[in-house]
Design a protein around this motif. Structure first.
Motif, PDB file in Angstrom:
ATOM      1  N   GLN A  65      -3.078   2.747  -7.138  1.00 46.22           N
ATOM      2  CA  GLN A  65      -2.005   2.888  -6.717  1.00 46.22           C
ATOM      3  C   GLN A  65      -1.158   1.675  -5.892  1.00 46.22           C
ATOM      4  O   GLN A  65       0.031   1.779  -5.290  1.00 46.22           O
ATOM      5  N   THR A  66      -1.965   0.590  -5.784  1.00 50.58           N
ATOM      6  CA  THR A  66      -1.214  -0.393  -4.843  1.00 50.58           C
ATOM      7  C   THR A  66      -0.180  -1.139  -5.644  1.00 50.58           C
ATOM      8  O   THR A  66      -0.243  -1.324  -6.950  1.00 50.58           O
ATOM      9  N   LYS A 108       0.288  -1.978  -9.815  1.00 49.67           N
ATOM     10  CA  LYS A 108       1.265  -0.981 -10.393  1.00 49.67           C
ATOM     11  C   LYS A 108       2.164  -2.335 -11.209  1.00 49.67           C
ATOM     12  O   LYS A 108       2.596  -1.929 -12.420  1.00 49.67           O
ATOM     13  N   THR A 145      -4.016  11.070  -3.152  1.00 51.47           N
ATOM     14  CA  THR A 145      -5.142  10.080  -3.468  1.00 51.47           C
ATOM     15  C   THR A 145      -6.382  10.472  -2.879  1.00 51.47           C
ATOM     16  O   THR A 145      -7.559  10.258  -3.290  1.00 51.47           O
ATOM     17  N   VAL A 192       1.123   4.481  -1.172  1.00 50.69           N
ATOM     18  CA  VAL A 192       0.021   5.144  -1.912  1.00 50.69           C
ATOM     19  C   VAL A 192       0.727   6.569  -1.342  1.00 50.69           C
ATOM     20  O   VAL A 192       0.823   6.807  -0.146  1.00 50.69           O
ATOM     21  N   ASN A 193       0.589   7.396  -2.316  1.00 52.88           N
ATOM     22  CA  ASN A 193       0.749   8.989  -1.983  1.00 52.88           C
ATOM     23  C   ASN A 193      -0.791   9.246  -1.444  1.00 52.88           C
ATOM     24  O   ASN A 193      -1.797   9.612  -1.930  1.00 52.88           O
ATOM     25  N   TRP A 194      -1.049   9.259   0.010  1.00 49.22           N
ATOM     26  CA  TRP A 194      -2.021   9.363   0.747  1.00 49.22           C
ATOM     27  C   TRP A 194      -2.705  10.941   0.597  1.00 49.22           C
ATOM     28  O   TRP A 194      -4.049  10.778   0.301  1.00 49.22           O
ATOM     29  N   CYS A 231      -8.919   5.220  -7.122  1.00 47.04           N
ATOM     30  CA  CYS A 231      -7.803   6.016  -6.942  1.00 47.04           C
ATOM     31  C   CYS A 231      -6.848   5.277  -5.977  1.00 47.04           C
ATOM     32  O   CYS A 231      -5.546   5.241  -6.060  1.00 47.04           O
ATOM     33  N   PHE A 232      -7.432   4.557  -4.976  1.00 49.86           N
ATOM     34  CA  PHE A 232      -6.518   4.041  -4.029  1.00 49.86           C
ATOM     35  C   PHE A 232      -6.154   2.552  -4.488  1.00 49.86           C
ATOM     36  O   PHE A 232      -4.884   2.118  -4.527  1.00 49.86           O
ATOM     37  N   MET A 257       0.696  -1.305  -0.086  1.00 49.25           N
ATOM     38  CA  MET A 257      -0.042   0.126   0.026  1.00 49.25           C
ATOM     39  C   MET A 257       0.837   1.312  -0.056  1.00 49.25           C
ATOM     40  O   MET A 257       0.604   2.112   0.666  1.00 49.25           O
TER      41      MET A 257
END
Length: 143
Positions: free
Chosen positions: A63-64, A68, A28, A23-25, A59-60, A21
């Protein structure tokens, strides 16, 4: 005896979450909230409303790490991706994906050196048979 916890199953779960995870929180979450807002208030018909609302959790998901990796594998399995898709990649990947292998080898090495290469032999055979797909013009290699 007093046991000290040094990790165990919970530490493995934490490591797995951190790795998968990544992720750019901030961005995102903002994008997800924008999809929710525009889906709720900006959808003109039921399809666009549903599409925008369902894009919020994507969106979430996109990005996992597994997603990817899957997207990269899909992209690299394409032989020559369309230019519009190629423009979405960072510059180093664009250069790698748009490399013309035959042209690069001809510029680096002479024709005599390439005689034993499999791809070169296939190209020569295709040129002899008149196959238009594998024929490269010598004009393409002139700078």
């Amino acid at each position: 005896k007093g046991r000290t916890l040094k990790g165990g199953a919970t530490m493995n779960i934490k490591r797995s979450l951190q790795r998968n995870m990544n992720v750019n929180w901030a961005d995102t979450t903002r994008n997800s909230l924008l999809f929710l807002f525009f889906g709720y208030f900006g959808g003109r018909n039921s399809f666009s409303r549903t599409f925008l609302l369902l894009s919020s959790p994507l969106c979430f998901l996109i990005q996992t790490r597994p997603m990817k990796v899957a997207m990269k594998q899909l992209f690299y399995t394409m032989g020559e991706p369309p230019g519009i898709l190629l423009s979405l990649l960072p510059a180093p990947q664009q250069a790698i994906m748009s490399l013309d292998y035959g042209k690069a080898m001809r510029e680096l090495y002479d024709e005599k050196v390439l005689q034993g290469e499999v791809w070169y032999e296939m190209e020569e055979k295709a040129n002899d048979e008149g196959d238009d797909q594998l024929v490269w013009d010598e004009d393409d290699y002139d700078e």
